[in-house]
Design a protein around this motif. Structure first.
Motif, PDB file in Angstrom:
ATOM      1  N   ALA A  71     -12.604   6.720  45.461  1.00 52.05           N
ATOM      2  CA  ALA A  71     -14.047   6.200  45.534  1.00 52.05           C
ATOM      3  C   ALA A  71     -14.053   5.137  44.691  1.00 52.05           C
ATOM      4  O   ALA A  71     -14.775   3.941  44.808  1.00 52.05           O
ATOM      5  N   ASP A  72     -13.716   5.436  43.266  1.00 55.88           N
ATOM      6  CA  ASP A  72     -13.859   4.332  42.130  1.00 55.88           C
ATOM      7  C   ASP A  72     -12.918   3.184  42.496  1.00 55.88           C
ATOM      8  O   ASP A  72     -13.350   1.904  42.203  1.00 55.88           O
ATOM      9  N   LEU A  73     -11.736   3.227  43.196  1.00 53.50           N
ATOM     10  CA  LEU A  73     -11.023   2.170  43.516  1.00 53.50           C
ATOM     11  C   LEU A  73     -11.648   1.379  44.429  1.00 53.50           C
ATOM     12  O   LEU A  73     -11.554   0.262  44.588  1.00 53.50           O
ATOM     13  N   ARG A  74     -12.306   1.937  45.304  1.00 54.16           N
ATOM     14  CA  ARG A  74     -12.974   1.296  46.761  1.00 54.16           C
ATOM     15  C   ARG A  74     -13.925   0.675  46.181  1.00 54.16           C
ATOM     16  O   ARG A  74     -14.345  -0.685  46.242  1.00 54.16           O
ATOM     17  N   ALA A  75     -14.713   1.324  44.995  1.00 52.34           N
ATOM     18  CA  ALA A  75     -15.941   0.488  44.359  1.00 52.34           C
ATOM     19  C   ALA A  75     -15.249  -0.748  43.464  1.00 52.34           C
ATOM     20  O   ALA A  75     -16.075  -1.727  43.460  1.00 52.34           O
ATOM     21  N   VAL A  76     -14.242  -0.679  42.940  1.00 52.28           N
ATOM     22  CA  VAL A  76     -13.651  -1.737  42.236  1.00 52.28           C
ATOM     23  C   VAL A  76     -13.283  -2.772  43.314  1.00 52.28           C
ATOM     24  O   VAL A  76     -13.564  -3.971  43.001  1.00 52.28           O
ATOM     25  N   ALA A  77     -12.863  -2.609  44.260  1.00 50.71           N
ATOM     26  CA  ALA A  77     -12.390  -3.651  45.303  1.00 50.71           C
ATOM     27  C   ALA A  77     -13.742  -4.459  45.821  1.00 50.71           C
ATOM     28  O   ALA A  77     -13.582  -5.612  45.989  1.00 50.71           O
ATOM     29  N   ALA A  78     -14.651  -3.392  46.074  1.00 52.86           N
ATOM     30  CA  ALA A  78     -16.171  -4.084  46.492  1.00 52.86           C
ATOM     31  C   ALA A  78     -16.630  -4.770  45.342  1.00 52.86           C
ATOM     32  O   ALA A  78     -17.118  -6.020  45.677  1.00 52.86           O
ATOM     33  N   ALA A  79     -16.480  -4.364  44.109  1.00 52.63           N
ATOM     34  CA  ALA A  79     -17.101  -5.399  43.175  1.00 52.63           C
ATOM     35  C   ALA A  79     -16.340  -6.580  42.893  1.00 52.63           C
ATOM     36  O   ALA A  79     -16.897  -7.529  42.813  1.00 52.63           O
ATOM     37  N   LEU A  80     -15.076  -6.602  42.936  1.00 55.82           N
ATOM     38  CA  LEU A  80     -14.308  -7.825  43.084  1.00 55.82           C
ATOM     39  C   LEU A  80     -14.498  -8.717  44.033  1.00 55.82           C
ATOM     40  O   LEU A  80     -14.555  -9.734  43.812  1.00 55.82           O
ATOM     41  N   ALA A  81     -14.877  -8.347  45.253  1.00 54.39           N
ATOM     42  CA  ALA A  81     -15.072  -9.062  46.265  1.00 54.39           C
ATOM     43  C   ALA A  81     -16.488  -9.989  46.087  1.00 54.39           C
ATOM     44  O   ALA A  81     -16.401 -11.166  46.707  1.00 54.39           O
ATOM     45  N   HIS A  82     -17.245  -9.528  45.280  1.00 50.73           N
ATOM     46  CA  HIS A  82     -18.492  -9.992  44.960  1.00 50.73           C
ATOM     47  C   HIS A  82     -18.423 -10.697  43.563  1.00 50.73           C
ATOM     48  O   HIS A  82     -19.610 -11.463  43.231  1.00 50.73           O
ATOM     49  N   SER A  83     -17.325 -10.658  42.851  1.00 51.10           N
ATOM     50  CA  SER A  83     -17.417 -11.353  41.506  1.00 51.10           C
ATOM     51  C   SER A  83     -17.248 -12.974  41.789  1.00 51.10           C
ATOM     52  O   SER A  83     -16.173 -13.549  42.675  1.00 51.10           O
ATOM     53  N   PRO A  84     -18.019 -13.786  40.900  1.00 50.19           N
ATOM     54  CA  PRO A  84     -17.758 -14.993  41.145  1.00 50.19           C
ATOM     55  C   PRO A  84     -16.448 -15.831  40.601  1.00 50.19           C
ATOM     56  O   PRO A  84     -15.760 -16.899  41.154  1.00 50.19           O
ATOM     57  N   ALA A  85     -15.854 -14.784  39.889  1.00 52.57           N
ATOM     58  CA  ALA A  85     -14.184 -15.384  39.608  1.00 52.57           C
ATOM     59  C   ALA A  85     -13.174 -15.185  40.825  1.00 52.57           C
ATOM     60  O   ALA A  85     -12.402 -15.666  40.591  1.00 52.57           O
ATOM     61  N   VAL A  86     -13.549 -14.427  41.771  1.00 50.11           N
ATOM     62  CA  VAL A  86     -12.541 -14.042  42.685  1.00 50.11           C
ATOM     63  C   VAL A  86     -12.903 -14.865  44.002  1.00 50.11           C
ATOM     64  O   VAL A  86     -14.156 -14.466  44.394  1.00 50.11           O
ATOM     65  N   ARG A  87     -11.924 -15.567  44.451  1.00 53.21           N
ATOM     66  CA  ARG A  87     -12.251 -16.118  45.777  1.00 53.21           C
ATOM     67  C   ARG A  87     -12.011 -15.210  46.837  1.00 53.21           C
ATOM     68  O   ARG A  87     -12.714 -15.439  47.692  1.00 53.21           O
ATOM     69  N   ARG A  88     -10.889 -14.329  46.840  1.00 48.91           N
ATOM     70  CA  ARG A  88     -10.574 -13.512  47.891  1.00 48.91           C
ATOM     71  C   ARG A  88     -10.039 -12.393  47.307  1.00 48.91           C
ATOM     72  O   ARG A  88      -8.854 -12.250  46.490  1.00 48.91           O
ATOM     73  N   VAL A  89     -10.202 -11.031  47.828  1.00 49.12           N
ATOM     74  CA  VAL A  89      -9.383  -9.960  47.627  1.00 49.12           C
ATOM     75  C   VAL A  89      -8.346  -9.967  48.864  1.00 49.12           C
ATOM     76  O   VAL A  89      -8.580  -9.684  49.977  1.00 49.12           O
ATOM     77  N   ALA A  90      -7.000 -10.509  48.445  1.00 45.93           N
ATOM     78  CA  ALA A  90      -6.278 -10.892  49.655  1.00 45.93           C
ATOM     79  C   ALA A  90      -5.729  -9.436  50.249  1.00 45.93           C
ATOM     80  O   ALA A  90      -5.325  -9.473  51.271  1.00 45.93           O
ATOM     81  N   SER A  91      -5.401  -8.478  49.309  1.00 44.83           N
ATOM     82  CA  SER A  91      -4.949  -7.238  49.891  1.00 44.83           C
ATOM     83  C   SER A  91      -5.379  -6.203  48.891  1.00 44.83           C
ATOM     84  O   SER A  91      -5.302  -6.249  47.563  1.00 44.83           O
ATOM     85  N   THR A  92      -5.385  -4.919  49.462  1.00 46.12           N
ATOM     86  CA  THR A  92      -5.717  -3.618  48.687  1.00 46.12           C
ATOM     87  C   THR A  92      -4.670  -2.587  49.568  1.00 46.12           C
ATOM     88  O   THR A  92      -4.857  -2.254  50.590  1.00 46.12           O
ATOM     89  N   LEU A  93      -3.666  -2.259  48.833  1.00 42.76           N
ATOM     90  CA  LEU A  93      -2.800  -1.187  48.995  1.00 42.76           C
ATOM     91  C   LEU A  93      -2.421  -0.096  48.195  1.00 42.76           C
ATOM     92  O   LEU A  93      -2.488  -0.273  47.110  1.00 42.76           O
ATOM     93  N   ARG A  94      -2.638   1.240  48.746  1.00 41.54           N
ATOM     94  CA  ARG A  94      -2.299   2.351  47.869  1.00 41.54           C
ATOM     95  C   ARG A  94      -0.716   2.499  47.611  1.00 41.54           C
ATOM     96  O   ARG A  94      -0.039   1.775  48.210  1.00 41.54           O
ATOM     97  N   MET A  95      -0.461   2.943  46.511  1.00 43.47           N
ATOM     98  CA  MET A  95       0.692   3.082  45.892  1.00 43.47           C
ATOM     99  C   MET A  95       1.225   4.666  45.940  1.00 43.47           C
ATOM    100  O   MET A  95       0.447   5.384  45.187  1.00 43.47           O
ATOM    101  N   GLU A  96       2.291   4.905  46.825  1.00 41.75           N
ATOM    102  CA  GLU A  96       2.322   6.538  46.919  1.00 41.75           C
ATOM    103  C   GLU A  96       4.090   6.696  46.377  1.00 41.75           C
ATOM    104  O   GLU A  96       4.803   5.849  46.546  1.00 41.75           O
ATOM    105  N   GLY A  97       4.203   7.875  45.794  1.00 42.22           N
ATOM    106  CA  GLY A  97       5.716   8.358  45.937  1.00 42.22           C
ATOM    107  C   GLY A  97       6.320   8.071  44.580  1.00 42.22           C
ATOM    108  O   GLY A  97       7.344   8.106  44.326  1.00 42.22           O
ATOM    109  N   ASP A  98       5.488   7.684  43.334  1.00 43.48           N
ATOM    110  CA  ASP A  98       5.866   7.375  41.973  1.00 43.48           C
ATOM    111  C   ASP A  98       6.145   8.588  41.103  1.00 43.48           C
ATOM    112  O   ASP A  98       5.502   9.697  41.539  1.00 43.48           O
TER     113      ASP A  98
END
Lengths: 446, 446
Positions: free
Chosen positions: A419-446
């Motif tokens: 939920a926090d990761l999703r909130a980060v992605a949403a906030a980034l999409a609205h940040s004036p510094a960010v043109r686009r969140v081009a990709s959001t992928l989970r990392m598994e198996g580390d």
């Protein structure tokens, strides 16, 4: 239900009892089951202690052309004729109805049932188990999860002495073939899908595969087995692969990872201290040295983590007529042996009754690719958004973007709440510094 | 043999029968089995249908320090006291005697036996099976082959409906650890062995592992299961890893291969048309994209090829107290369930009686590394030796050698008879063109 041999009984095994089998559906898998029952009759009799005889084959069109090893006199379009009075019923029709009605009819009549029907099990497993337990029949379904891969057996029996913490698998060959083709050739998702369709690895309507629904049904079955808890299809948080781009795949390779559609079932304690089960299907970045990373093409593999056993993996062909028929036959041998020697398949063992956890409480890692304005302070603005949501950054990679005045930032996080990761992605999409969140992928198996 | 609960019976499961267990040996694995039987008592009871109670633990020195979960009153040094009257006997002593006597005593008294003893099974399997069949008891041995990896289960039950053509596995963690360390660090065999000994991955006397004898015992068990034919330790053609050099390992990497000690059991038809079984253990060059190539450290993995199933792989921890104990517990649950619900473990199913083929008739590929005199015509002389023995060359790689006037030639053959390949190597060693046959390694998994 165990008959003595009739006058046509095999001369080679005159003393073996004969078991009468109905095969419902004579498609890709059914016709292979019928072929192997004929070709391996001697071996199967030696292993099961019974001669396995096909009494009926239920088909829709009895006049359709058939392989020579299908006895035309066994063909029927009538379910009652096919099912009633048999010892063993093999259900390979697929879908919910009429498969559900047929399987229940067989179980209630005391026949043991072998099915490859994941949708039916994910939707009506408890009802089927109850019917089997009531009549003392077996219900087997190795072929429902990953073709020839004996992971149902592994979870039901081999790991019966252990406490499973996590199941992590590639359980859909179509999506694995598409993602593999994208990684190998650099193709777009659309081109790789079209190629898979042309080669027969994807259906004309590929949605059940590419949207992750097939994997979700299998994930629900695996989670039920692993955690002794009822998990249905609706409990699985699902994302398909249609959003995966060629750029995502190339970026993954740069970071020595590969994108796989994973089915994940975990036993976890959420932040309020409740133990429960979390189940999800989504594409994820897997490190190249993880055993799942090298599972290519239409192969399936399932990693099972047990407290005592550690990490186990089961690998093999996840689909296809002969491999799936092999799984059906192993179940047939077990069910036949129980008819002859006693014993029964493991009953559904739902004794843990763990709650299904909110997907937002899942802990995972994200890799985010951002197109940002290439100006002073942008990294500071971006990283402050992560900090504000309590998400810790593990690594940052910045380079020039393709558009003028643009930079690309790839950020990998430490483990955090979904939920926090999703909130980060949403906030980034609205940040004036960010043109686009081009990709959001989970990392598994580390 | 199924008792009703005594006065100390668990309040949580008052209606479950109690099964009385003897654990023979309280070493690394035995102490983990005892710990897990305590910690997971509730889960194990739910799955097996019985409460599992440890009545006796056979030890050599009852005054030695023990973990707190071992009840001191259960300790005994007397085998009869430990074994007689139990429902289930877990044998974790190892070696042939007195383990054989104890296992036979238990089976003849009708107790089901779970053992992790590969040497005993490879040497006396038929005798033990006969004793189990006679008294109707179960004999289980998942822990004997590859620790937590459920390959015995896979061969005995999951693949019971298929015809197995080949088993190919990494079944010895010590040698895999050593070969892996050589590949990663460039170390010599001697240094890698010393490192493995220092870290506890190899014994002070490592010969059973590095000479391939441990793998050979497991290979014999796997072949017996896969081909329904009696295969003993003496039937296995064995080569260890002591002859593998750092140069071999580096050369393998150059050709995108890795050296693994493989146990191989195949069903084949020899040149005179006789179907039989060939069993061998030796180091081999495995291509990097083969699923066995990425099995690292002390992990084990076994590839099983079935006519219908295609290629399956089972992967996991091949040794260690907890992983091996997990395999013992899964066998315990199955055996306990049979006591309560009826049924029995698969009996030894030796019905095929295939002959053991001469190792010389095995077909494989060789990679030979030759140090030759760097002069005109040497390649022609060398290649004529291959032609004379009917061995076809697949690839040749020539480069300057390190000594003056020397060249190195690396030749990979097509598949040929082992006996012909050996004759080529012998003839090359006597050829005036060849200074030394620096290495002869088989190539598998292509």
């Amino acid at each position: 239900m165990v008959h003595t041999p009739d006058s046509s009984g095999s001369a080679a095994s005159p003393s073996l009892p004969v078991l009468d089998i109905a095969v419902l559906g004579a498609g890709t898998v059914g016709s292979q089951v019928i072929r192997l029952l004929g070709e391996q009759a001697g071996d199967l009799a030696a292993r099961s202690g019974a001669r396995l005889s096909i009494g009926a084959v239920l088909v829709r069109d009895p006049s359709a052309p058939r392989a020579a090893d299908i006895d035309p006199s066994a063909l029927t379009t009538d379910a009652a004729t096919a099912i009633d009075g048999r010892d063993l019923v093999v259900e390979l029709i697929g879908g919910i109805e009429p498969a559900r009605t047929y399987v229940l009819r067989a179980l209630r009549a005391g026949a043991s049932v072998i099915t490859g029907n994941k949708a039916l099990l994910a939707a009506h497993g408890p009802e089927l188990y109850a019917a089997a337990a009531e009549s003392g029949a077996d219900l087997y379904y190795e072929a429902a999860v990953a073709g020839a891969v004996p992971v149902v057996y592994g979870l039901r029996e081999s790991l019966a002495g252990d406490r499973i913490t996590r199941v992590l698998g590639i359980v859909n060959g179509t999506t694995n073939f598409i993602l593999d083709a994208m990684a190998t050739s650099g193709a777009s998702y659309g081109d790789a899908l079209a190629d898979a369709q042309a080669r027969g690895f994807a259906e004309a309507d590929p949605s059940a595969d590419v949207d992750g629904l097939d994997a979700a049904a299998k994930c629900a079955i695996l989670a039920s087995l692993a955690f002794h808890t009822r998990v249905g299809m609706d409990d699985v948080a699902v994302e398909g692969i249609a959003g995966v781009t060629a750029e995502d795949v190339a970026e993954a390779a740069f970071f020595r990872r590969v994108i796989k559609l994973l089915a994940i079932a975990e036993r976890r304690t959420d932040e309020s201290g409740h133990e429960g089960v979390a189940v999800r299907v989504h594409p994820a970045l897997v490190p190249l040295d993880h055993p799942l990373a090298s599972v290519s093409g239409a192969f399936n593999a399932i990693v099972v983590e047990g407290e005592a056993a550690g990490r186990l993996m089961f690998y093999g062909q996840g689909a296809g007529g002969a491999p799936t028929a092999s799984a059906v036959l192993s179940d047939l041998v077990a069910a036949a042996s129980h008819r002859v020697h006693g014993g029964h398949a493991p009953r559904e063992s739902v004794y843990a009754h763990l709650p299904i956890l909110d997907p937002g409480s899942t802990r995972t890692r994200y890799q985010l690719r951002l197109r940002v304005n290439d100006r002073l302070g942008v990294l500071s603005e971006v990283s402050s958004i992560f900090a504000r949501h309590g998400v810790s950054i593990q690594s940052v990679h910045q380079r020039d973007g393709q558009a003028p005045g643009e930079a690309v930032i790839v950020i990998a996080t430490h483990e955090a709440r979904e939920a926090d990761l999703r909130a980060v992605a949403a906030a980034l999409a609205h940040s004036p510094a960010v043109r686009r969140v081009a990709s959001t992928l989970r990392m598994e198996g580390d």
